[in-house]
Design a protein around this motif. Structure first.
Motif, PDB file in Angstrom:
ATOM      1  N   GLY A  56       0.825  -1.208   0.000  1.00  0.00           N
ATOM      2  CA  GLY A  56       0.000   0.000   0.000  1.00  0.00           C
ATOM      3  C   GLY A  56       0.858   1.257   0.000  1.00  0.00           C
TER       4      GLY A  56
ATOM      5  N   ARG B 162       0.726   0.386 -13.001  1.00  0.00           N
ATOM      6  CA  ARG B 162       0.106   1.170 -11.920  1.00  0.00           C
ATOM      7  C   ARG B 162       0.379   2.650 -12.141  1.00  0.00           C
TER       8      ARG B 162
ATOM      9  N   PRO C 278      -7.283   2.786  -7.980  1.00  0.00           N
ATOM     10  CA  PRO C 278      -7.314   1.628  -7.086  1.00  0.00           C
ATOM     11  C   PRO C 278      -7.442   0.294  -7.811  1.00  0.00           C
TER      12      PRO C 278
ATOM     13  N   GLU D  47       1.566   6.587  -6.960  1.00  0.00           N
ATOM     14  CA  GLU D  47       0.543   7.613  -7.209  1.00  0.00           C
ATOM     15  C   GLU D  47       1.144   9.005  -7.027  1.00  0.00           C
TER      16      GLU D  47
ATOM     17  N   ASP E 256       1.940   1.655  -3.531  1.00  0.00           N
ATOM     18  CA  ASP E 256       0.841   2.275  -4.280  1.00  0.00           C
ATOM     19  C   ASP E 256       0.859   3.794  -4.080  1.00  0.00           C
TER      20      ASP E 256
ATOM     21  N   SER F  44      -4.039  -1.408  -7.990  1.00  0.00           N
ATOM     22  CA  SER F  44      -3.312  -1.460  -6.729  1.00  0.00           C
ATOM     23  C   SER F  44      -2.386  -2.664  -6.671  1.00  0.00           C
TER      24      SER F  44
END
Length: 157
Positions: A41, A117, A123, A48, A44, A126
């Protein structure tokens, strides 16, 4: 004829690459990159951040490669995968020189998953969810997960 980039990493270089990245990032930023599934996470979030920061794929190849090495290392440490050098057909298909082979024999491309990604975002791409839905993960016995078996094992006679 297939040409190989002389700078292309081999499978044996991926663990040290990911380890150096974790040591550097956690020392300076205290990010919880502990090779856990939950740490995906964080990856991720980092990917992002690169997207929202305006980086393009050509401007962030080292960061994406390093994050992909980390994701692959999570698969190695948590799902029973091993780093492998892709053969020519796999390199052509995945667009990467290395990937991971899962216990069931399937190969996956964590470097490409990070790029995807980055390019697609959201999401639905992910990396943490990718891991949780991943086929071919090694199954751990309840004792290895810290769960006691409901029935005691018979004593040796």
């Amino acid at each position: 004829m297939d040409t190989v980039d002389e700078r292309a990493p081999c499978a044996g270089e991926m663990r040290p690459h990911a380890t150096i990245f974790v040591a550097r990032v956690t020392a300076h930023n205290r990010l919880p990159l502990d090779h856990s599934v939950r740490s995906l996470g964080v990856v991720d979030f980092l990917v992002e951040g690169l997207r929202k920061g305006g980086a393009d794929r050509e401007g962030a190849p080292d960061a994406l490669f390093t994050l992909g090495a980390y994701v692959g290392e999570v698969l190695v440490r948590r799902a029973g995968a091993v780093w492998v050098d892709f053969d020519a057909a796999q390199r052509a298909y995945f667009g990467q020189p290395v990937g991971v082979r899962m216990p069931d024999g399937r190969v996956w491309d964590p470097l490409g998953k990070v790029v995807n990604r980055f390019e697609v975002g959201g999401p639905g791409k992910s990396l943490q969810i990718f891991y949780l839905m991943l086929h071919g993960r090694a199954r751990r016995r309840p004792e290895e997960r810290g769960v006691r078996s409901p029935m005691p094992r018979p004593a040796a006679v």
